[in-house]
Scaffold this active site. Structure first.
Site, short mmCIF file in Angstrom:
data_model
loop_
_atom_site.label_atom_id
_atom_site.label_comp_id
_atom_site.label_asym_id
_atom_site.label_seq_id
_atom_site.Cartn_x
_atom_site.Cartn_y
_atom_site.Cartn_z
N CYS A 380 -39.85 57.21 -23.23
CA CYS A 380 -41.06 56.62 -22.69
C CYS A 380 -41.06 55.09 -22.84
CB CYS A 380 -42.28 57.27 -23.33
SG CYS A 380 -43.73 57.17 -22.30
N HIS A 506 -41.33 62.73 -22.66
CA HIS A 506 -41.19 62.95 -24.11
C HIS A 506 -40.53 64.32 -24.32
CE1 HIS A 506 -43.58 59.57 -25.63
NE2 HIS A 506 -44.33 59.75 -24.56
N GLU A 508 -39.00 65.42 -26.67
CA GLU A 508 -39.12 65.90 -28.06
C GLU A 508 -40.17 66.99 -28.21
OE1 GLU A 508 -39.80 62.84 -27.01
OE2 GLU A 508 -41.59 61.97 -27.93
N1 GLN Z 1 -47.22 52.08 -23.37
C1 GLN Z 1 -46.36 52.65 -22.39
C2 GLN Z 1 -47.14 53.18 -21.19
O1 GLN Z 1 -48.31 53.40 -21.27
C3 GLN Z 1 -45.51 53.76 -22.99
C4 GLN Z 1 -46.29 54.93 -23.52
C5 GLN Z 1 -45.49 55.85 -24.38
O2 GLN Z 1 -44.43 55.49 -24.88
N2 GLN Z 1 -45.99 57.06 -24.62
O3 GLN Z 1 -46.60 53.38 -20.15
#
Ligand code: GLN
Length: 555
Positions: A380, A506, A508
């Site tokens: 992400c 994600h 994970e």
């Molecule tokens: N802050 C970034 C976004 O909003 C990444 C978010 C995250 O890593 N969950 O796109």
């Protein structure tokens, strides 16, 4: 009819109540029962989405986009079932429903009160998860008995037994039996007090799970049994375990699942624990060291990255490796660039996150990994930092950045999508939950997943800016996965690098102890290769363990 197990906690928080609930869930599943688990949280936030991971641990995301308590991650990993947002209800969400109903005039002029309206709503949330296809619903009540906030929940679950009948409800109370150094003894008094407190709310526990550092004696269990009015075989000791995954075996050996089935009049075969024991054997044999740097913002609270850590461990178990995490504060990375601490890493994970603090450090770590052929996995925000680093240092796009952190960047390579710009409610702009991605055939990512279409969970606002895609793709940077309409970049990788892979998702959250998330699995594989290259005597160990893993897979 669905049977109910309510798990409460006494004496102290962080006793591993969630793990106890999850372990019991797995044991019941292995008895052939269909199990669902739920967490009731007595705080006022409507969901944990707005809570600082530094205080509360990670926000776990479900397939349907629920932002939930991290215990749901334990539940999913242990019972190996995907849960929904309904498996987590907070005081805030319960009050919201009641207040909304009141505003709609649904209470017909009556005075709206904690009892019965809040307690009825709590019961409705519990009943929502029952049904023909659920044999057992395990409901964990967050917080500690004795807290003011927990009272409506205790009242709701007390009434529950009255409503559905005594053979359909089992109360399990998890307490602490502390060891007092100077007297050299484990002490039962805190457990007695906490059971008294629970009884004063009208709940007599059926079973007590005693958490302790070391095993406690039968004599002590007998004492707890007498003083709490719980049969001796309902008092279960769960001492600290070497690995989380031992806990189901420990509580099974203590007879917890059988006892609970007896209370609930559930007749089943004993649980089939073959697979779970094989998993524990693999955990015991996972000894080849591999050192992974986790470049985090919340490194002093490991729970902030719980699912990432678990996914790394799952990948380690798969390869027979013991993953040693070096928690690196993101702000420190730039100062560490010439140091052995970074050079000695076998792999680098750049996890997700929000807010600007530490972002430059994450970008520096991405550059270090790219230039030094260190396996690197971006999750992400990790994908976003790896993209920004590549834009600045390979494509020469000066001041390239994410518009989250530099709204005036001349090269917003990470940006909000058009459709997200005008929404004033920040929550409304989040891409949450499972999204499908189409992988580029022949890419590394497609090879790792072994398929061309994958679904992973998301929680973010910003995206790879498609305007820049042609420039990136001409330079060895592969956008190897995208949304089905081709607008959003979901996976990236670098040609010619041992492992430089990132995803906007994600993965994970979907990793399981016996089925590591594919990107983590191959990341640890690449890290082990780097480790064996730097330390040739590891090659043999690694090869031997790999053979073992193969053998297990055949069983
Ligand atoms: N802050 C970034 C976004 O909003 C990444 C978010 C995250 O890593 N969950 O796109």
């Amino acid at each position: 009819m669905t049977k109910h197990i309510f798990v409460t906690g006494g004496v102290a928080s962080s006793l591993g109540k969630g793990l106890t609930a999850a372990s019991l869930g797995r044991l019941l599943k292995q008895r052939g029962l269909r199990v669902v688990i739920q967490k009731l949280d007595p705080y006022i936030n409507v969901d944990p989405g707005t809570m600082n991971p530094f205080e509360h641990g990670e926000v776990f995301v479900t397939d349907d986009g629920g932002e939930t308590d991290l215990d749901l991650g334990h539940y999913e990993r242990f019972i190996d079932e995907n849960l929904t947002r309904d498996s987590n209800a907070t005081t805030g969400s319960i009050y919201s429903s009641v207040i909304a109903a009141e505003r709609h005039g649904e209470y017909l002029g009556r005075t709206v009160q904690v009892i019965p309206h809040i307690t009825d709503e709590i019961q409705r949330r519990i009943r929502m998860l029952t049904g023909e296809d659920v044999d057992v619903l395990i409901t964990e009540v967050g917080g500690t008995v004795g807290d003011i906030e927990i009272l409506p929940f205790l009242e709701a679950i007390r009434q529950f037994r009255l409503d559905v009948g005594p053979t359909n409800v089992c109360y399990v109370h998890v307490t602490l039996v502390p060891f007092i150094g100077p007297s050299g003894e484990h002490k039962t008094k805190p457990t007695q007090h906490s059971v008294t407190e629970l009884r004063s709310a009208g709940i007599q526990p059926d079973a007590i799970v005693c958490r302790s550092d070391e095993p406690i004696s039968d004599g002590l269990e007998r004492k707890i049994s007498r003083l709490s009015n719980v049969p001796f075989n309902g008092v279960v000791n769960c001492p600290d375990a070497g690995s989380l995954y031992e806990i189901p075996l420990v509580v099974h050996d203590e007879g917890l699942d059988q006892f609970v089935c007896d209370v609930l009049h559930l007749i089943t075969d004993p649980p089939d624990l073959t697979e779970w024991r094989a998993l524990n054997d693999r955990v015991a044999r996972a000894t080849t060291p591999v050192r992974i740097g986790l470049i985090g913002k919340y490194v002093s609270l490991v729970d902030a990255y719980l699912s990432v850590v678990e996914a790394l461990n799952h990948a380690g178990i798969h390869h027979g490796a013991d993953v040693d995490i070096d928690w690196i504060q993101a702000e420190d990375v730039e100062g560490l660039l010439g140091e052995n601490r970074l050079r000695d890493l076998d792999g680098i994970v750049i996890p997700g996150g929000f807010g600007e603090r530490g972002v430059e450090g994450k970008i520096a770590a991405a550059g270090f990994a790219r230039e030094n052929d260190v396996p690197c996995l971006g999750l992400c925000l990790g994908l976003q930092c790896m993209t920004v680093e590549f834009a600045r240092n390979v494509l020469g796009l000066e001041r390239a950045h994410s518009s989250e952190f530099d709204p005036s960047s001349p090269h917003p390579v990470i940006d909000l999508m058009e459709s997200q710009r005008d929404v004033s409610d920040m929550g409304g702009t989040m891409r949450l939950g499972a999204y499908v991605a189409q992988l580029q055939p022949g890419s590394r990512v497609a090879e790792i997943y072994g398929t061309d279409v994958v679904s992973e969970r998301h929680r973010h606002r910003y995206e790879f800016n498609p305007r820049y895609r042609p420039r990136f793709e001409g330079s060895g940077f592969v956008c190897s996965g995208e949304s089905p309409d081709g607008r959003l970049v979901e996976f990236i990788e670098l040609e010619g690098h041992p492992y430089w892979v990132a995803t906007q998702a994600h993965p994970e959250f979907k990793s399981r102890p016996d089925r590591p998330a594919p990107l983590f699995r191959e990341f640890i594989g690449a890290a082990l290769e780097r480790a064996s290259g730097r330390n040739p005597q590891l090659i043999e160990v690694f090869a031997a363990d790999d053979a073992d893993v193969g053998a297990d897979a055949v069983h």
